[in-house]
Write a protein that holds these residues in place. Structure first.
Motif, PDB file in Angstrom:
ATOM      1  N   ALA A 143      -7.801  63.821  20.337  1.00  0.00           N
ATOM      2  CA  ALA A 143      -7.079  65.027  19.908  1.00  0.00           C
ATOM      3  C   ALA A 143      -5.837  64.676  19.119  1.00  0.00           C
ATOM      4  CB  ALA A 143      -6.710  65.862  21.134  1.00  0.00           C
ATOM      5  N   GLU A 144      -5.192  63.579  19.493  1.00  0.00           N
ATOM      6  CA  GLU A 144      -3.970  63.142  18.817  1.00  0.00           C
ATOM      7  C   GLU A 144      -4.253  62.593  17.425  1.00  0.00           C
ATOM      8  OE1 GLU A 144      -0.896  59.357  19.225  1.00  0.00           O
ATOM      9  OE2 GLU A 144      -1.944  60.086  21.012  1.00  0.00           O
ATOM     10  N   ILE A 145      -5.230  61.731  17.313  1.00  0.00           N
ATOM     11  CA  ILE A 145      -5.522  61.089  16.025  1.00  0.00           C
ATOM     12  C   ILE A 145      -6.256  62.033  15.085  1.00  0.00           C
ATOM     13  CG2 ILE A 145      -6.866  59.234  14.938  1.00  0.00           C
ATOM     14  CD1 ILE A 145      -6.074  57.457  17.266  1.00  0.00           C
ATOM     15  N   ARG A 146      -7.089  62.887  15.609  1.00  0.00           N
ATOM     16  CA  ARG A 146      -7.837  63.862  14.812  1.00  0.00           C
ATOM     17  C   ARG A 146      -8.709  63.163  13.760  1.00  0.00           C
ATOM     18  NH1 ARG A 146      -6.776  69.086  15.183  1.00  0.00           N
ATOM     19  NH2 ARG A 146      -7.285  69.501  12.996  1.00  0.00           N
ATOM     20  N   TYR A 147      -9.764  62.541  14.258  1.00  0.00           N
ATOM     21  CA  TYR A 147     -10.708  61.860  13.381  1.00  0.00           C
ATOM     22  C   TYR A 147     -11.459  62.863  12.513  1.00  0.00           C
ATOM     23  CZ  TYR A 147      -9.984  57.845  16.460  1.00  0.00           C
ATOM     24  OH  TYR A 147      -9.426  56.816  17.176  1.00  0.00           O
TER      25      TYR A 147
ATOM     26  N   GLN B  69     -14.812  70.710  16.855  1.00  0.00           N
ATOM     27  CA  GLN B  69     -13.734  71.617  16.486  1.00  0.00           C
ATOM     28  C   GLN B  69     -12.770  70.964  15.509  1.00  0.00           C
ATOM     29  OE1 GLN B  69     -13.559  74.831  17.203  1.00  0.00           O
ATOM     30  NE2 GLN B  69     -15.476  74.696  18.397  1.00  0.00           N
ATOM     31  N   ILE B  70     -12.424  69.702  15.770  1.00  0.00           N
ATOM     32  CA  ILE B  70     -11.498  68.979  14.897  1.00  0.00           C
ATOM     33  C   ILE B  70     -12.103  68.798  13.507  1.00  0.00           C
ATOM     34  CG2 ILE B  70     -10.356  66.760  14.505  1.00  0.00           C
ATOM     35  CD1 ILE B  70     -10.080  66.540  17.575  1.00  0.00           C
ATOM     36  N   SER B  71     -13.349  68.346  13.453  1.00  0.00           N
ATOM     37  CA  SER B  71     -14.016  68.134  12.153  1.00  0.00           C
ATOM     38  C   SER B  71     -14.126  69.448  11.394  1.00  0.00           C
ATOM     39  CB  SER B  71     -15.409  67.532  12.370  1.00  0.00           C
ATOM     40  OG  SER B  71     -15.337  66.250  12.953  1.00  0.00           O
ATOM     41  N   HIS B  72     -14.432  70.519  12.096  1.00  0.00           N
ATOM     42  CA  HIS B  72     -14.549  71.832  11.442  1.00  0.00           C
ATOM     43  C   HIS B  72     -13.207  72.242  10.821  1.00  0.00           C
ATOM     44  CE1 HIS B  72     -15.893  75.929  10.696  1.00  0.00           C
ATOM     45  NE2 HIS B  72     -14.794  76.352  11.323  1.00  0.00           N
ATOM     46  N   GLN B  73     -12.127  72.043  11.573  1.00  0.00           N
ATOM     47  CA  GLN B  73     -10.805  72.408  11.056  1.00  0.00           C
ATOM     48  C   GLN B  73     -10.426  71.569   9.839  1.00  0.00           C
ATOM     49  OE1 GLN B  73      -8.371  71.887  14.533  1.00  0.00           O
ATOM     50  NE2 GLN B  73      -9.387  73.548  15.652  1.00  0.00           N
TER      51      GLN B  73
END
Length: 398
Positions: A345-349, A391-395
């Motif tokens: 969550a921190e790095i947001r790959y 969710q991260i990749s979508h954002q």
């Protein structure tokens, strides 16, 4: 320009004329190569195609029509090996219809599971490890004489630098710069299937890159098990990137897969300043828990990895990062898992390859650690990080 191995469809034969003006060796037969695994395996299949082209084989796109069928295999995950065993049973039906068909298993799985292949698929004629591809002509000759051929010796000097792969048409070419691995991560079989590290010299790689441009390729992807541990004489990976960046006509340079411990300042400097080197990196984390990383023998801590990412993003604000994650490794607690979840969550790959740990015979973990995380817990943890990464990749993509 380098001669390409002709590709024939299923209704053509090995005696079909390859085209006027093409000087080819005497026709020896037809071959079908099927590849499982990573980009290194794709590159190895291209190498095998080059070797067989040199002695007069044509490449077919259907196993059913070929005289020789070669399965180039991966041993990283058990699932890949299971697929190969199932595929071999199907290919055996071809051998029953055409008894003279030669069937070979090549690559990492051949090196790792020789005895299991012999027991489960006694109809296989050839078993070749990653350092034995030069033996393909002899292996096929022996198999045609009904003499099974096994070549599994690891060779610390073998880099295939003098051989010409046959690459498919396109804009991207794989270029192997290093073979083998010295890292000895406890979950991995690669050091036992591909041997010790050895690198190809900068001048040879630069010459090959020029040839690739002449053949029409616009992008090269540098390959190695730990590609950025490249060391050829006095030249390190940063030197190689700078040299290849000067190749006229080349548009893009990528590489995979680097190891965080070898992400040196020269590498980062080259990525930041060389206009052809893409600011994109696949940087395997594996776990966000330092305790688990130590059990994996990953040679860096979670904080060292975090600092490396910060350093790279400071130099390249738009850097795209992907990663590998393993959950459920031996002894992983809920706290360890939450550290992985939080770091992701921190790095947001931009993207991630995520897996639940499976015990692999032949690894250091199999020999010395206990696979003690329940399967149900592994699946739950894997699903948890998959949902978060989605969710991260979508954002990011939005």
């Amino acid at each position: 320009m380098r001669r390409k191995l002709p590709l024939y469809n299923s209704i053509q034969t090995a005696t079909t004329p390859p085209g006027k003006g093409m000087a080819l060796p005497q026709v020896m037969g037809t071959v079908y190569i099927e590849t499982y695994g990573c980009q290194m395996n794709v590159s190895d299949s291209e190498l095998m195609a080059g070797i067989l082209s040199g002695i007069g084989y044509y490449l077919l796109d259907r196993a059913e029509d070929a005289d020789v069928i070669l399965i180039n295999t991966c041993a990283i995950r058990e699932n890949a090996e299971e697929k190969v065993f199932h595929r071999l049973q199907h290919l055996n039906s071809i051998k029953r219809r055409k008894p003279d068909t030669v069937l070979g298993v090549c690559g990492c799985m051949a090196q790792h599971l020789r005895q299991q292949i012999i027991e489960a698929a006694p109809f296989v004629d050839i078993i070749l490890g990653p350092d034995a591809y030069r033996s393909l002509p002899q292996a096929i000759h022996a198999a045609r004489s009904k003499d099974p051929f096994v070549g599994l010796k690891l060779d610390r000097s073998e880099d295939y630098a003098d051989l010409a792969p046959i690459r498919k048409d396109g804009v991207r070419a794989w270029l192997t710069i290093q073979r083998g691995c010295d890292k000895m991560c406890t979950f991995c079989v690669v050091p036992f299937t591909r041997g010790r590290e050895r690198s190809i010299s900068v001048p040879i790689l630069a010459e090959e890159c020029h040839r690739l441009v002449d053949e029409g390729f616009k992008e090269i992807v540098l390959l190695g098990q730990t590609v950025n541990s490249y060391q050829a004489g006095k030249h390190d990976f940063g030197d190689l990137l700078v040299t290849l960046n000067q190749v006229e006509g080349l548009k893009r340079i990528r590489f995979t897969s680097p190891h965080p411990n070898d992400a040196s300042e020269p590498m980062i400097e080259a990525m930041a300043n060389c206009d052809k080197v893409c600011q994109q990196i696949h940087l395997p984390l594996q776990s966000g828990s330092t305790r688990v990383l130590q059990a994996m023998r990953r040679t860096y801590t979670a904080n060292e990895y975090r600092d490396l990412v910060a350093q790279m993003r400071d130099r390249m604000p738009n850097l795209s990062i992907s990663t590998d994650i393993i959950v459920g490794f031996c002894g992983e607690t809920e706290e360890d898992f939450q550290q992985t979840y939080s770091m992701m969550a921190e790095i947001r790959y931009d993207s991630a390859f995520m897996f639940k740990y499976s015990d692999r015979e032949g690894t250091l973990a199999h020999k010395s650690l206990t696979d003690d995380v329940p399967e149900k817990v592994k699946i739950e943890r894997l699903q948890c990080i998959i949902e978060q990464q989605y969710q991260i990749s979508h954002q990011i993509n939005q």
